[in-house]
Scaffold this motif. Structure first.
Motif: not given
Length: 171
Positions: A135-164
């Protein structure tokens, strides 16, 4: 001058719903030359200093960004996400390792020491609904791209485990 607005619109069409890694890689490959041309054409010199001198580009402070800078920043951020996604197999292995040791505080501490240097280099932006976004707020209009988080399943799991374990359990 290159027509970066059309490139951005094409990406937004590819991202209807969520942008998958294969489409992201295709778009990056397709517009690689235009990315380099945009760096040479923009009046913002931070990009040339980044590309040619390896200087870290500071965040944009412009109240409204030039379309070339939006395209460059978008391209760079998507490229960073593809590099993170390439580590998915590594994170799958680390997740499986964690599952085998999750009952041992000592082994978890060792796991965290091992994974910390890599985790500390990764940041992913999740919105309030836990969707992965660029997401870029200072663009006109605001630019937002949704990324499929299933492609990052284990990365997100490890981030959650580490942060917890780091911030909740204080390990």
């Amino acid at each position: 001058m290159i027509d970066v607005q059309n490139y951005i619109e094409e990406l937004k069409q590819l991202a209807k719903g969520n942008l998958r890694i294969c489409r992201m890689n295709w778009w990056l490959l397709k517009y690689e030359e235009e990315f380099k041309q945009a760096i040479d054409q923009t009046s913002c010199k931070k990009w040339a200093k980044w590309l040619y001198n390896g200087e870290h580009p500071f965040p944009c402070l412009c109240p409204k960004r030039d379309n070339l800078c939006v395209f460059i920043d978008l391209y760079r951020e998507l490229d960073r996400l593809t590099q993170i996604q390439r580590m998915e197999t590594f994170f799958e292995e680390k997740f499986n390792n964690f599952q085998a040791i999750k009952d041992s505080a000592e082994l978890i501490t060792n796991w965290m020491k091992e994974i910390r240097p890599i985790i500390s280099e990764i940041y992913l932006t999740l919105d309030k609904n836990e969707n992965l976004k660029v997401r870029f707020y200072n663009s006109d209009p605001i630019l937002e791209v949704n990324i499929n988080k299933n492609d990052y399943k284990y990365t997100l799991l490890c981030l959650d485990i580490f942060n917890y374990n780091m911030y909740v359990r204080g390990m």
